[in-house]
Design a protein around this motif. Structure first.
Motif, PDB file in Angstrom:
ATOM      1  N   ASP A  45     -44.609  47.098  14.137  1.00  0.00           N
ATOM      2  CA  ASP A  45     -45.728  48.038  14.175  1.00  0.00           C
ATOM      3  C   ASP A  45     -46.907  47.528  13.352  1.00  0.00           C
ATOM      4  O   ASP A  45     -46.779  47.252  12.156  1.00  0.00           O
ATOM      5  CB  ASP A  45     -45.295  49.410  13.649  1.00  0.00           C
ATOM      6  CG  ASP A  45     -44.280  50.073  14.567  1.00  0.00           C
ATOM      7  OD1 ASP A  45     -44.544  50.145  15.773  1.00  0.00           O
ATOM      8  OD2 ASP A  45     -43.214  50.492  14.060  1.00  0.00           O
ATOM      9  N   HIS A  53     -50.717  48.713  12.357  1.00  0.00           N
ATOM     10  CA  HIS A  53     -51.731  49.766  12.322  1.00  0.00           C
ATOM     11  C   HIS A  53     -53.001  49.187  11.702  1.00  0.00           C
ATOM     12  O   HIS A  53     -52.957  48.622  10.611  1.00  0.00           O
ATOM     13  CB  HIS A  53     -51.260  50.973  11.509  1.00  0.00           C
ATOM     14  CG  HIS A  53     -50.174  51.776  12.174  1.00  0.00           C
ATOM     15  ND1 HIS A  53     -48.850  51.430  12.095  1.00  0.00           N
ATOM     16  CD2 HIS A  53     -50.239  52.906  12.934  1.00  0.00           C
ATOM     17  CE1 HIS A  53     -48.118  52.310  12.765  1.00  0.00           C
ATOM     18  NE2 HIS A  53     -48.935  53.214  13.281  1.00  0.00           N
ATOM     19  N   LEU A  88     -56.969  40.122  17.423  1.00  0.00           N
ATOM     20  CA  LEU A  88     -55.608  39.612  17.559  1.00  0.00           C
ATOM     21  C   LEU A  88     -55.629  38.416  18.502  1.00  0.00           C
ATOM     22  O   LEU A  88     -56.220  38.477  19.582  1.00  0.00           O
ATOM     23  CB  LEU A  88     -54.705  40.715  18.108  1.00  0.00           C
ATOM     24  CG  LEU A  88     -53.203  40.475  18.143  1.00  0.00           C
ATOM     25  CD1 LEU A  88     -52.630  40.458  16.726  1.00  0.00           C
ATOM     26  CD2 LEU A  88     -52.511  41.565  18.968  1.00  0.00           C
ATOM     27  N   SER A 117     -53.425  35.996  20.858  1.00  0.00           N
ATOM     28  CA  SER A 117     -52.137  35.951  21.554  1.00  0.00           C
ATOM     29  C   SER A 117     -52.107  34.758  22.509  1.00  0.00           C
ATOM     30  O   SER A 117     -53.126  34.405  23.106  1.00  0.00           O
ATOM     31  CB  SER A 117     -51.897  37.240  22.344  1.00  0.00           C
ATOM     32  OG  SER A 117     -51.958  38.368  21.485  1.00  0.00           O
ATOM     33  N   LYS A 133     -57.825  40.086  21.582  1.00  0.00           N
ATOM     34  CA  LYS A 133     -57.797  41.545  21.639  1.00  0.00           C
ATOM     35  C   LYS A 133     -58.462  42.107  20.399  1.00  0.00           C
ATOM     36  O   LYS A 133     -58.011  41.879  19.278  1.00  0.00           O
ATOM     37  CB  LYS A 133     -56.366  42.074  21.740  1.00  0.00           C
ATOM     38  CG  LYS A 133     -56.303  43.601  21.848  1.00  0.00           C
ATOM     39  CD  LYS A 133     -54.884  44.109  22.010  1.00  0.00           C
ATOM     40  CE  LYS A 133     -54.858  45.626  22.139  1.00  0.00           C
ATOM     41  NZ  LYS A 133     -53.481  46.149  22.293  1.00  0.00           N
ATOM     42  N   LEU A 186     -59.207  44.989  17.920  1.00  0.00           N
ATOM     43  CA  LEU A 186     -58.400  46.148  17.551  1.00  0.00           C
ATOM     44  C   LEU A 186     -59.212  47.351  17.084  1.00  0.00           C
ATOM     45  O   LEU A 186     -58.635  48.396  16.804  1.00  0.00           O
ATOM     46  CB  LEU A 186     -57.396  45.759  16.460  1.00  0.00           C
ATOM     47  CG  LEU A 186     -56.333  44.724  16.857  1.00  0.00           C
ATOM     48  CD1 LEU A 186     -55.355  44.518  15.714  1.00  0.00           C
ATOM     49  CD2 LEU A 186     -55.603  45.128  18.124  1.00  0.00           C
ATOM     50  N   HIS A 225     -55.856  52.261  15.008  1.00  0.00           N
ATOM     51  CA  HIS A 225     -55.294  51.723  16.253  1.00  0.00           C
ATOM     52  C   HIS A 225     -53.889  51.206  15.986  1.00  0.00           C
ATOM     53  O   HIS A 225     -53.655  50.475  15.014  1.00  0.00           O
ATOM     54  CB  HIS A 225     -56.172  50.590  16.787  1.00  0.00           C
ATOM     55  CG  HIS A 225     -55.632  49.944  18.030  1.00  0.00           C
ATOM     56  ND1 HIS A 225     -55.818  50.480  19.284  1.00  0.00           N
ATOM     57  CD2 HIS A 225     -54.893  48.815  18.212  1.00  0.00           C
ATOM     58  CE1 HIS A 225     -55.235  49.715  20.179  1.00  0.00           C
ATOM     59  NE2 HIS A 225     -54.664  48.692  19.563  1.00  0.00           N
ATOM     60  N   HIS A 226     -52.940  51.595  16.841  1.00  0.00           N
ATOM     61  CA  HIS A 226     -51.560  51.112  16.708  1.00  0.00           C
ATOM     62  C   HIS A 226     -51.287  50.071  17.783  1.00  0.00           C
ATOM     63  O   HIS A 226     -51.601  50.266  18.957  1.00  0.00           O
ATOM     64  CB  HIS A 226     -50.568  52.268  16.843  1.00  0.00           C
ATOM     65  CG  HIS A 226     -49.134  51.811  16.885  1.00  0.00           C
ATOM     66  ND1 HIS A 226     -48.344  51.915  18.009  1.00  0.00           N
ATOM     67  CD2 HIS A 226     -48.357  51.221  15.932  1.00  0.00           C
ATOM     68  CE1 HIS A 226     -47.142  51.438  17.757  1.00  0.00           C
ATOM     69  NE2 HIS A 226     -47.123  51.012  16.509  1.00  0.00           N
ATOM     70  N   HIS A 227     -50.721  48.947  17.362  1.00  0.00           N
ATOM     71  CA  HIS A 227     -50.358  47.878  18.296  1.00  0.00           C
ATOM     72  C   HIS A 227     -48.912  47.485  18.048  1.00  0.00           C
ATOM     73  O   HIS A 227     -48.485  47.293  16.907  1.00  0.00           O
ATOM     74  CB  HIS A 227     -51.272  46.666  18.099  1.00  0.00           C
ATOM     75  CG  HIS A 227     -50.888  45.486  18.941  1.00  0.00           C
ATOM     76  ND1 HIS A 227     -51.221  45.381  20.282  1.00  0.00           N
ATOM     77  CD2 HIS A 227     -50.177  44.355  18.634  1.00  0.00           C
ATOM     78  CE1 HIS A 227     -50.753  44.242  20.753  1.00  0.00           C
ATOM     79  NE2 HIS A 227     -50.112  43.606  19.784  1.00  0.00           N
ATOM     80  N   ARG A 228     -48.161  47.369  19.133  1.00  0.00           N
ATOM     81  CA  ARG A 228     -46.768  46.934  19.055  1.00  0.00           C
ATOM     82  C   ARG A 228     -46.720  45.417  19.234  1.00  0.00           C
ATOM     83  O   ARG A 228     -47.119  44.887  20.279  1.00  0.00           O
ATOM     84  CB  ARG A 228     -45.955  47.617  20.153  1.00  0.00           C
ATOM     85  CG  ARG A 228     -44.456  47.401  20.071  1.00  0.00           C
ATOM     86  CD  ARG A 228     -43.807  48.262  19.028  1.00  0.00           C
ATOM     87  NE  ARG A 228     -42.342  48.210  19.114  1.00  0.00           N
ATOM     88  CZ  ARG A 228     -41.539  48.755  18.230  1.00  0.00           C
ATOM     89  NH1 ARG A 228     -42.050  49.399  17.190  1.00  0.00           N
ATOM     90  NH2 ARG A 228     -40.231  48.671  18.367  1.00  0.00           N
ATOM     91  N   LEU A 229     -46.268  44.701  18.206  1.00  0.00           N
ATOM     92  CA  LEU A 229     -46.273  43.251  18.243  1.00  0.00           C
ATOM     93  C   LEU A 229     -45.284  42.705  19.265  1.00  0.00           C
ATOM     94  O   LEU A 229     -44.194  43.250  19.453  1.00  0.00           O
ATOM     95  CB  LEU A 229     -45.928  42.685  16.860  1.00  0.00           C
ATOM     96  CG  LEU A 229     -46.955  42.918  15.752  1.00  0.00           C
ATOM     97  CD1 LEU A 229     -46.390  42.458  14.411  1.00  0.00           C
ATOM     98  CD2 LEU A 229     -48.247  42.179  16.060  1.00  0.00           C
ATOM     99  N   ASP A 286     -47.971  37.418  20.330  1.00  0.00           N
ATOM    100  CA  ASP A 286     -48.961  37.610  19.268  1.00  0.00           C
ATOM    101  C   ASP A 286     -48.706  36.602  18.148  1.00  0.00           C
ATOM    102  O   ASP A 286     -47.626  36.565  17.561  1.00  0.00           O
ATOM    103  CB  ASP A 286     -48.872  39.037  18.714  1.00  0.00           C
ATOM    104  CG  ASP A 286     -49.153  40.085  19.779  1.00  0.00           C
ATOM    105  OD1 ASP A 286     -49.982  39.821  20.660  1.00  0.00           O
ATOM    106  OD2 ASP A 286     -48.535  41.170  19.707  1.00  0.00           O
TER     107      ASP A 286
END
Length: 533
Positions: free
Chosen positions: A286, A288, A299, A301, A312, A314, A399-403, A407
């Protein structure tokens, strides 16, 4: 004076006074300087066309750039105003006077504030991070903090960009992460720590913290922190997003209360200055990202099928380029104020970021302004058309991003970086830097059988990669070098030398403070967590 460095003299902070000169570049050879001296009345009617134009540029680029100085106008219809200092115009040949820095000198300046930290725990989602900072203001108004949690896994870091002086950014860079850490720890652990008599430093291990608050202000902050943790310990735990948002808002409230209830030049210096920030919290998969203002995080990737890097972003900056943010502010005030609430792409015609911590001259009621601000700083500290405050908020967008295994890294930078480079350019530069560093690592042969032809190809790739070997081992320094010296044909030394040689009273109008943190993810750990989940 807010911070002190152990073993050295105090670091003086407060309002960063306007640096006495607006420098305007013309034809690459001549600078026209508006030198500000003592206070004097001036007449707009009697000025020449040239003075008129330069005064317009002065008002647009200086008076409204994050409150670097204060200007009061009297009877404009009569053509008479009062500026806080006298205007005189001079010109000089500056380009020929700038020293030419050698590559050695440039490297020393760019690498002065480098920092690298590598995590040894295989269960950490973070492999390492690299950071750097290049000042424009004196003292620098940017700050940075990175830390690990003491009572749980996870990593947190932030970049803080101050304005109207470094006081607020220096304070929140140390306090905000501590507020967030206390709010994210398990409530049972929090109550146990309170029973032990914990303080604000009990919940985090900072990795690059060389200064501490002076005692006079530290005691005030510890008292506020004790009240804060007692308050949240009595509440039920919330999700991470809400906990981070509450930490932002409650810290901002505490800074306001401290200025009003324990009024001193130190607490008011923090209250009258402001800061924007971007804070990243990473735990397992997770991520944040909380942002208030115009710092940016991107980000990087890597697509395994195509080998292409993707970018990306964020967060969205809180400035007048963000139409949703503009509409939010206008909706909170009467229609009669729609022409004045945001003017010249600034809040109340003055503040560039539309959200910030501190900056209470845009938040306090008129009664508070008249009671506390006007007696200390004067009427001109009350913004024009200040009718229905608050106009500013510290509330972050989160903003929440699931790794995922794709990534590879996260880059957080103050706006001084993004003035030169786009998010796509930043990801490309860090990716190239990462690939070049990998080529320099000791060669690892596959565990199964390998042919001489395969070994030959690997060695040929390494030989070709040596030509792309980065000049800087630190990726944040690599970004700063390309930001200042990047051209279509590579990095130009003379361009970097020019930016680094500008005199202190001119450099702010060519570049801002630049602060960067690059976080590298542990792909093996992410892969393991992803398969388990």
């Amino acid at each position: 004076m807010i911070l002190r460095c152990p073993g050295t003299q105090h670091l003086r902070t407060g309002f960063c006074g306007f640096k006495s000169r607006l420098t305007i570049h013309k034809d690459s050879h001549r600078f026209y300087d508006l030198c500000i001296q003592d206070r004097e009345d001036f007449s707009l009617e009697n000025t020449t066309v040239v003075i008129h134009r330069m005064l317009t540029i002065f008002l647009r680029n200086v008076a409204n750039v994050r409150q670097r100085t204060s200007i009061r106008f009297g009877n404009l219809e009569a053509g008479i105003g009062v500026i806080s200092r006298k205007l005189s115009i001079t010109s000089q040949q500056c380009c020929n006077q700038l020293p030419h820095l050698s590559p050695y000198d440039v490297n020393l300046m760019l690498r002065e504030n480098e920092f690298v930290y590598t995590f040894t725990d295989d269960k950490s989602t973070i492999l390492s991070y690299e950071s750097n900072q290049l000042a424009s203001n004196s003292p620098c108004e940017d700050t940075r903090t990175e830390a690990s949690f003491n009572h749980k896994s996870g990593f947190i870091c932030g970049i803080f960009d101050g304005h109207a002086g470094p006081a607020c950014s220096q304070v929140i860079s140390k306090r905000l992460l501590r507020y967030i850490a206390a709010s994210l720890v398990d409530r049972k652990v929090l109550k146990e720590e309170i029973a032990k008599g914990c303080n604000s430093q009990s919940f985090l291990k900072c990795h690059n913290d060389k200064v501490d608050f002076v005692k006079e202000i530290k005691d005030i902050y510890e008292e506020s922190f004790a009240k804060y943790i007692n308050t949240i310990s009595s509440r039920s735990a919330t999700d991470r997003t809400q906990a981070i948002e509450d930490a932002f808002m409650l810290l901002d409230k505490d800074m306001s209360d401290e200025a009003l209830n324990k009024t001193s030049m130190m607490t008011m210096a923090v209250a009258m200055s402001g800061a924007v920030c971007a804070v990243a919290h990473i735990e397992d998969l997770d991520l944040h990202l909380a942002s208030t203002g115009d710092c940016t995080a991107v980000l990087g990737s890597l697509c395994p099928e195509t080998g292409q890097w993707t970018t990306k972003k964020l967060n969205n900056e809180h400035n007048t380029d963000n139409l949703q943010e503009v509409q939010r502010i206008l909706s909170e005030h009467p229609k009669e104020e729609h022409e004045t609430a945001i003017r010249n792409d600034r809040l109340l015609g003055q503040l560039a970021p539309l959200r910030a911590l501190g900056d209470f001259r845009y938040k306090w009621s008129n009664e508070i302004m008249n009671k506390y601000v006007v007696p200390l700083f004067g009427d001109h500290f009350v913004p024009p058309n200040y009718h229905t405050p608050p106009y500013l908020t510290a509330r972050p967008d989160i903003h929440h991003h699931r790794l995922s295994v794709n990534d590879k890294f996260l880059v957080i930078g103050s706006d001084g970086l993004w003035d030169f480079l786009s998010p796509t350019q930043v990801v490309k530069l860090v990716a190239e830097h990462l690939n070049s560093k990998r080529i320099m690592e000791p060669i690892k042969l596959p565990e199964n059988d390998v042919t001489l032809q395969a070994i030959s190809e690997m060695l040929a790739e390494r030989k070709a990669g040596r030509k792309r070997k980065p000049l800087d081992q630190n990726s944040a320094t690599h970004l700063i070098r390309h930001a200042l010296g990047g051209t279509d044909y590579g990095v130009e030394h003379s361009k970097i030398s020019y930016y680094l040689s500008l005199p202190q009273d001119a450099v702010r109008y060519y570049r801002d403070d630049i602060t960067i943190t690059v976080i590298y993810f542990n792909t093996d750990r992410i892969k393991s967590l992803s398969s388990n989940s």
